[in-house]
Design a protein around this motif. Structure first.
Motif, PDB file in Angstrom:
ATOM      1  N   THR A 280       0.836  -1.206   0.000  1.00 40.79           N
ATOM      2  CA  THR A 280       0.000   0.000   0.000  1.00 40.79           C
ATOM      3  C   THR A 280       0.865   1.248   0.000  1.00 40.79           C
ATOM      4  O   THR A 280       0.386   2.342  -0.300  1.00 40.79           O
ATOM      5  CB  THR A 280      -0.895   0.031   1.247  1.00 40.79           C
ATOM      6  OG1 THR A 280      -0.065   0.063   2.421  1.00 40.79           O
ATOM      7  CG2 THR A 280      -1.786  -1.205   1.309  1.00 40.79           C
ATOM      8  N   TYR A 281       2.111   1.070   0.357  1.00 40.45           N
ATOM      9  CA  TYR A 281       3.062   2.180   0.507  1.00 40.45           C
ATOM     10  C   TYR A 281       4.336   1.722  -0.170  1.00 40.45           C
ATOM     11  O   TYR A 281       4.865   0.651   0.150  1.00 40.45           O
ATOM     12  CB  TYR A 281       3.264   2.429   1.993  1.00 40.45           C
ATOM     13  CG  TYR A 281       4.095   3.627   2.371  1.00 40.45           C
ATOM     14  CD1 TYR A 281       3.997   4.834   1.690  1.00 40.45           C
ATOM     15  CD2 TYR A 281       4.956   3.557   3.473  1.00 40.45           C
ATOM     16  CE1 TYR A 281       4.748   5.930   2.078  1.00 40.45           C
ATOM     17  CE2 TYR A 281       5.696   4.652   3.873  1.00 40.45           C
ATOM     18  CZ  TYR A 281       5.590   5.834   3.165  1.00 40.45           C
ATOM     19  OH  TYR A 281       6.333   6.936   3.546  1.00 40.45           O
ATOM     20  N   TYR A 282       4.823   2.488  -1.128  1.00 41.22           N
ATOM     21  CA  TYR A 282       5.925   2.004  -1.962  1.00 41.22           C
ATOM     22  C   TYR A 282       6.939   3.116  -2.185  1.00 41.22           C
ATOM     23  O   TYR A 282       6.577   4.281  -2.350  1.00 41.22           O
ATOM     24  CB  TYR A 282       5.380   1.527  -3.314  1.00 41.22           C
ATOM     25  CG  TYR A 282       6.422   0.942  -4.238  1.00 41.22           C
ATOM     26  CD1 TYR A 282       7.100  -0.216  -3.908  1.00 41.22           C
ATOM     27  CD2 TYR A 282       6.711   1.549  -5.459  1.00 41.22           C
ATOM     28  CE1 TYR A 282       8.054  -0.759  -4.768  1.00 41.22           C
ATOM     29  CE2 TYR A 282       7.662   1.012  -6.325  1.00 41.22           C
ATOM     30  CZ  TYR A 282       8.326  -0.141  -5.968  1.00 41.22           C
ATOM     31  OH  TYR A 282       9.262  -0.668  -6.809  1.00 41.22           O
ATOM     32  N   PHE A 283       8.196   2.717  -2.200  1.00 43.79           N
ATOM     33  CA  PHE A 283       9.279   3.670  -2.390  1.00 43.79           C
ATOM     34  C   PHE A 283      10.302   3.073  -3.343  1.00 43.79           C
ATOM     35  O   PHE A 283      10.674   1.909  -3.222  1.00 43.79           O
ATOM     36  CB  PHE A 283       9.952   3.973  -1.050  1.00 43.79           C
ATOM     37  CG  PHE A 283      11.143   4.880  -1.168  1.00 43.79           C
ATOM     38  CD1 PHE A 283      10.972   6.225  -1.426  1.00 43.79           C
ATOM     39  CD2 PHE A 283      12.433   4.396  -1.017  1.00 43.79           C
ATOM     40  CE1 PHE A 283      12.057   7.066  -1.526  1.00 43.79           C
ATOM     41  CE2 PHE A 283      13.526   5.233  -1.124  1.00 43.79           C
ATOM     42  CZ  PHE A 283      13.337   6.576  -1.383  1.00 43.79           C
ATOM     43  N   ALA A 284      10.732   3.868  -4.326  1.00 40.83           N
ATOM     44  CA  ALA A 284      11.752   3.394  -5.264  1.00 40.83           C
ATOM     45  C   ALA A 284      12.477   4.594  -5.848  1.00 40.83           C
ATOM     46  O   ALA A 284      11.875   5.653  -6.052  1.00 40.83           O
ATOM     47  CB  ALA A 284      11.130   2.574  -6.381  1.00 40.83           C
ATOM     48  N   PRO A 285      13.757   4.457  -6.131  1.00 45.61           N
ATOM     49  CA  PRO A 285      14.481   5.531  -6.817  1.00 45.61           C
ATOM     50  C   PRO A 285      14.027   5.607  -8.269  1.00 45.61           C
ATOM     51  O   PRO A 285      13.432   4.654  -8.796  1.00 45.61           O
ATOM     52  CB  PRO A 285      15.943   5.105  -6.703  1.00 45.61           C
ATOM     53  CG  PRO A 285      15.885   3.613  -6.589  1.00 45.61           C
ATOM     54  CD  PRO A 285      14.628   3.303  -5.847  1.00 45.61           C
ATOM     55  N   THR A 364       9.310   8.621  -4.818  1.00 45.28           N
ATOM     56  CA  THR A 364      10.615   8.435  -5.441  1.00 45.28           C
ATOM     57  C   THR A 364      11.534   9.537  -4.963  1.00 45.28           C
ATOM     58  O   THR A 364      11.091  10.651  -4.660  1.00 45.28           O
ATOM     59  CB  THR A 364      10.514   8.431  -6.978  1.00 45.28           C
ATOM     60  OG1 THR A 364      11.795   8.089  -7.523  1.00 45.28           O
ATOM     61  CG2 THR A 364      10.089   9.780  -7.527  1.00 45.28           C
ATOM     62  N   ALA A 365      12.805   9.219  -4.870  1.00 39.34           N
ATOM     63  CA  ALA A 365      13.813  10.184  -4.417  1.00 39.34           C
ATOM     64  C   ALA A 365      15.176   9.610  -4.733  1.00 39.34           C
ATOM     65  O   ALA A 365      15.299   8.521  -5.288  1.00 39.34           O
ATOM     66  CB  ALA A 365      13.675  10.464  -2.920  1.00 39.34           C
ATOM     67  N   GLN A 386       7.137  12.946  -5.350  1.00 34.40           N
ATOM     68  CA  GLN A 386       8.569  13.109  -5.100  1.00 34.40           C
ATOM     69  C   GLN A 386       8.798  13.615  -3.688  1.00 34.40           C
ATOM     70  O   GLN A 386       8.004  14.397  -3.166  1.00 34.40           O
ATOM     71  CB  GLN A 386       9.170  14.103  -6.089  1.00 34.40           C
ATOM     72  CG  GLN A 386       9.163  13.627  -7.527  1.00 34.40           C
ATOM     73  CD  GLN A 386       9.988  14.526  -8.417  1.00 34.40           C
ATOM     74  OE1 GLN A 386      11.205  14.444  -8.443  1.00 34.40           O
ATOM     75  NE2 GLN A 386       9.329  15.392  -9.166  1.00 34.40           N
ATOM     76  N   LEU A 387       9.862  13.162  -3.098  1.00 33.45           N
ATOM     77  CA  LEU A 387      10.328  13.789  -1.868  1.00 33.45           C
ATOM     78  C   LEU A 387      11.764  14.231  -2.096  1.00 33.45           C
ATOM     79  O   LEU A 387      12.453  13.740  -2.990  1.00 33.45           O
ATOM     80  CB  LEU A 387      10.212  12.865  -0.658  1.00 33.45           C
ATOM     81  CG  LEU A 387      11.080  11.595  -0.573  1.00 33.45           C
ATOM     82  CD1 LEU A 387      12.496  11.898  -0.086  1.00 33.45           C
ATOM     83  CD2 LEU A 387      10.430  10.592   0.359  1.00 33.45           C
ATOM     84  N   TYR A 388      12.179  15.165  -1.306  1.00 32.94           N
ATOM     85  CA  TYR A 388      13.538  15.676  -1.433  1.00 32.94           C
ATOM     86  C   TYR A 388      14.189  15.647  -0.061  1.00 32.94           C
ATOM     87  O   TYR A 388      13.586  16.047   0.943  1.00 32.94           O
ATOM     88  CB  TYR A 388      13.523  17.106  -1.975  1.00 32.94           C
ATOM     89  CG  TYR A 388      14.853  17.811  -1.884  1.00 32.94           C
ATOM     90  CD1 TYR A 388      15.957  17.347  -2.585  1.00 32.94           C
ATOM     91  CD2 TYR A 388      15.012  18.939  -1.076  1.00 32.94           C
ATOM     92  CE1 TYR A 388      17.185  17.987  -2.496  1.00 32.94           C
ATOM     93  CE2 TYR A 388      16.232  19.591  -0.987  1.00 32.94           C
ATOM     94  CZ  TYR A 388      17.315  19.115  -1.696  1.00 32.94           C
ATOM     95  OH  TYR A 388      18.528  19.748  -1.599  1.00 32.94           O
ATOM     96  N   GLY A 389      15.390  15.162  -0.028  1.00 35.83           N
ATOM     97  CA  GLY A 389      16.125  15.112   1.225  1.00 35.83           C
ATOM     98  C   GLY A 389      17.543  14.656   0.973  1.00 35.83           C
ATOM     99  O   GLY A 389      17.979  14.521  -0.173  1.00 35.83           O
ATOM    100  N   THR A 393      19.758  14.851   6.289  1.00 36.02           N
ATOM    101  CA  THR A 393      18.464  15.355   6.761  1.00 36.02           C
ATOM    102  C   THR A 393      17.456  14.223   6.937  1.00 36.02           C
ATOM    103  O   THR A 393      16.249  14.462   6.960  1.00 36.02           O
ATOM    104  CB  THR A 393      17.881  16.390   5.782  1.00 36.02           C
ATOM    105  OG1 THR A 393      17.590  15.739   4.536  1.00 36.02           O
ATOM    106  CG2 THR A 393      18.841  17.536   5.541  1.00 36.02           C
ATOM    107  N   CYS A 394      17.928  12.994   7.039  1.00 34.01           N
ATOM    108  CA  CYS A 394      17.058  11.812   7.154  1.00 34.01           C
ATOM    109  C   CYS A 394      16.115  11.701   5.964  1.00 34.01           C
ATOM    110  O   CYS A 394      14.979  11.219   6.094  1.00 34.01           O
ATOM    111  CB  CYS A 394      16.249  11.853   8.460  1.00 34.01           C
ATOM    112  SG  CYS A 394      17.248  11.829   9.955  1.00 34.01           S
ATOM    113  N   ALA A 395      16.564  12.150   4.780  1.00 36.34           N
ATOM    114  CA  ALA A 395      15.766  12.102   3.548  1.00 36.34           C
ATOM    115  C   ALA A 395      14.462  12.876   3.688  1.00 36.34           C
ATOM    116  O   ALA A 395      13.461  12.546   3.051  1.00 36.34           O
ATOM    117  CB  ALA A 395      15.480  10.657   3.132  1.00 36.34           C
ATOM    118  N   TYR A 396      14.478  13.930   4.505  1.00 40.23           N
ATOM    119  CA  TYR A 396      13.237  14.641   4.843  1.00 40.23           C
ATOM    120  C   TYR A 396      13.468  16.146   4.769  1.00 40.23           C
ATOM    121  O   TYR A 396      14.010  16.746   5.688  1.00 40.23           O
ATOM    122  CB  TYR A 396      12.810  14.226   6.258  1.00 40.23           C
ATOM    123  CG  TYR A 396      11.517  14.824   6.763  1.00 40.23           C
ATOM    124  CD1 TYR A 396      10.287  14.364   6.303  1.00 40.23           C
ATOM    125  CD2 TYR A 396      11.533  15.821   7.732  1.00 40.23           C
ATOM    126  CE1 TYR A 396       9.100  14.889   6.791  1.00 40.23           C
ATOM    127  CE2 TYR A 396      10.347  16.355   8.225  1.00 40.23           C
ATOM    128  CZ  TYR A 396       9.133  15.887   7.753  1.00 40.23           C
ATOM    129  OH  TYR A 396       7.956  16.406   8.235  1.00 40.23           O
TER     130      TYR A 396
END
Length: 656
Positions: A280-285, A364-365, A386-389, A393-396
């Motif tokens: 339900t929650y996904y993260f990938a470069p 993605t990040a 997109q997120l930026y970190g 900054t702990c990817a945040y």
């Protein structure tokens, strides 16, 4: 299990773990696929395993302030090792499992690693190679714990112990010292260093980024609140444990929200396991999303004519209205009906094949993602943001709110984060998720955190009129052509990499009269394309040199030039000449970092002869390059590379 979450030391990851073990003991915390079968551990079982492992480490001499190296693929017991070290006041130091021995040795020495837990025989062999070589006189690695016992029967070194043995030792220690574990957890403080993540080393030797419990919990809390994450989420954890993105999503947020972390059977089964879990929650470069799209396009090329026509028709509908429908914006009834049909015939089956059918939030990040790639996923109904970190900054730093997505930005400052721009355009950040320090590097720490407490990211950016941040490139990489126009190589490279036939690109142009580029073809995509046209080839070098391959890449480059011509700021940075490299850029050859970022300066120096040929008008250039093979041998790859001129375009008005 006694309640420890209200300790004066503040919230820590061990306290969060014990809280979940108490409040949701029977809920699944971790799953792992083994021999084709998913195994499940509840929060109560995880709490008991971590307690036993922590006590086992203590019995072996691990104590507060020590560093524990963690090396391997994503495995539940390796994640538990992080928690076990933190229970004792120690620091988890995950390393990239595919790093060569020399790179690994640097981190082991820098972090002063005496205790290490590794996944299997391969990593054990690598550590003994390091110990007998680089670390021979260092007195390090006196305890090596392995998880998978396969192949370990005849290993008799005194440093070695199986994880099962350590856990049994810990259970005995716990019985003898029943108050020890709770006392250790109670002694922890939120401002203790919880994890040390090493930077990618793009511009120099990697640095150990010391992050506290408080910093990662600040980032995890902000992200969970922002996207309304609950204990009911499922996430697939398959990215390197040493990467800050995985640590935020698969450890910090999971520990905070209490959702389930699923570990695939192997790197080769990720896509199959992704479909089975349906996260339900996904993260990938971006690279993963690019590969997914490449696979889709290859399959469509092989499909029948009717299927291809239907796919392209409904994808055109999706491009027109898909993102607006996802964001809840007004769309006409006819277009909504068309999109509904597309969802039934194309988008739904496509998302199911990709394993994204249940995804509620995807991120993605790690690198900029091309707007076209971003638009593709959102158009078929995947809530990709997109997120930026940064590691520091702990990817945040920035997040994109639902309903307010811009393809060319990384969003708004995240909750609890202050972002501003320096006079030179560098992005500056202040928040509770910033690094405590670089390990044993006060000089480096002072360079990146100024007197006002702002972290200097090294990225160049601009804010738009709505406060969205746009990252142009690394500040150090942004330059000028001799004509004075701004040159942002990463921006151009991302446009090139949108095409499924282009796997990697490196653009050059700073202090030069024009932009030129190196191209790496995608072997799978171009190989499939060549086979369907009856073009024979013997390997990457041969395929890359084919005239047909150059014609294919030239077409992609000229499409990028046409796109750049429509952007006033970038029109002057169109690509004039390119070549297709004779080998793939590779982390083992130091051309990419372990997170697959181009080491631009290294590549420019290594291939200087090719850059000179691009800019002196040569039609070709011979080169020999030393490479490292997977079995550790070294060899050379040689080729006479063609250099191609491409068409550029007059400045165009961007289509509405």
């Amino acid at each position: 299990m006694a309640e420890t979450t209200h300790d004066a030391g503040g919230t820590t990851f061990p306290r969060l773990l014990l809280k979940h073990a108490q409040e949701r003991p029977g809920k699944p915390a971790f799953r792992e696929k083994d021999l084709g079968i998913w195994q499940t551990w509840t929060w109560s079982e995880v709490g008991a395993e971590v307690r036993a492992f922590a006590c086992g480490l203590a019995a072996m001499g691990f104590s507060r302030g020590m560093n524990l190296a963690i090396i391997g693929d994503n495995r539940p017991r390796l994640y538990w090792a992080m928690a076990a070290a933190q229970c004792l006041g120690g620091v988890a130091v995950p390393l990239y499992q595919d790093a060569p021995a020399a790179d690994m040795a640097y981190v082991l020495q820098d972090a002063g690693i005496d205790f290490a837990i590794v996944e299997d025989q391969e990593q054990v062999d690598k550590l003994f190679e390091i110990k007998q070589g680089v670390l021979r006189d260092g007195g390090l690695l006196s305890h090596i714990i392995y998880d998978d016992p396969r192949g370990m029967r005849n290993y008799k070194q005194p440093e070695l112990a199986s994880l099962d043995t350590v856990i049994e030792l810990g259970r005995a220690y716990d019985r003898q010292h029943p108050d020890f574990f709770q006392a250790q957890v109670g002694a922890g403080r939120s401002d203790d260093v919880a994890v040390m993540l090493y930077t990618s080393g793009t511009t120099g030797k990697p640095k150990g980024v010391c992050q506290t419990h408080a910093s990662f919990i600040h980032a995890a809390s902000g992200g969970c609140g922002f996207d309304r994450l609950t204990a009911d989420e499922d996430i697939l954890s398959y990215l390197p444990m040493a990467w800050v993105g995985d640590h935020l999503f698969s450890y910090a947020q999971a520990m905070l929200a209490g959702f389930t972390v699923n570990c695939p059977e192997s790197g080769d089964t990720v896509l199959t396991d992704l479909r089975e879990i349906g996260p339900t929650y996904y993260f990938a470069p971006p690279r993963v999303f690019e590969n997914m799209l490449t696979t889709v396009m290859i399959r469509m090329e092989d499909a029948g004519a009717i299927k291809r026509r239907m796919f392209h028709h409904y994808m055109e509908v999706a491009r027109r209205v898909g993102a607006d429908i996802l964001d809840g914006k007004p769309v006409g009834m006819v277009e909504r009906l068309q999109y509904a049909l597309g969802k039934f015939f194309v988008y739904g089956p496509l998302k199911n094949v990709l394993g994204l059918s249940r995804v509620r939030v995807a991120y993605t990040a790690g690198a900029a993602i091309g707007p076209d790639l971003f638009r593709f996923y959102r158009s078929i109904g995947v809530n990709l943001k997109q997120l930026y970190g940064a590691t520091e900054t702990c990817a945040y730093v920035c997040l994109q709110p639902d309903g307010n997505i811009k393809f060319d930005s990384v969003g708004l400052p995240a909750p609890g984060v202050e972002v501003k721009l320096a006079p030179n355009g560098e992005v500056l950040v202040k928040s509770g998720s910033m690094l405590k320090e670089y390990y044993k590097r006060p000089d480096a720490t002072a360079e990146v955190i100024d007197a006002d407490g702002y972290f200097h990211t090294g990225d160049a950016g601009i804010f738009d009129e709505q406060g969205h941040l746009k990252i142009i490139d690394r500040a150090a990489d942004v330059g000028r052509l001799t004509s004075g126009e701004m040159f942002a190589p990463n921006y151009i490279e991302n446009k090139l990499k949108f095409f499924p036939f282009i796997k990697e690109a490196v653009a050059f142009g700073n202090e030069r009269a024009m932009v030129c580029a190196f191209i790496n073809i995608d072997m799978e995509a171009v190989g499939n394309w060549a086979e369907r046209r009856g073009i024979p080839y013997s390997g990457y070098t041969d395929l890359a040199a084919k005239k047909e391959t150059y014609d294919l890449v030239k077409e992609c480059v000229e499409k990028v030039n046409a796109d750049l011509a429509s952007e006033a700021m970038m029109a002057g940075t169109q690509i004039h000449r390119f070549l297709v490299l004779h080998k793939e850029l590779d982390p083992d050859d130091d051309e990419l970092t372990r997170t697959r970022k181009v080491r631009r300066r290294f590549v420019a120096e290594k291939y200087r002869v090719l850059i000179d040929a691009l800019y002196t008008g040569k039609p070709s250039q011979y080169i020999e390059t030393q490479v490292k093979f997977e079995d550790g041998r070294q060899g050379k790859v040689a080729a006479d590379l063609r250099i191609v001129d491409v068409n550029t375009f007059s400045t165009l008005k961007k289509a509405a």
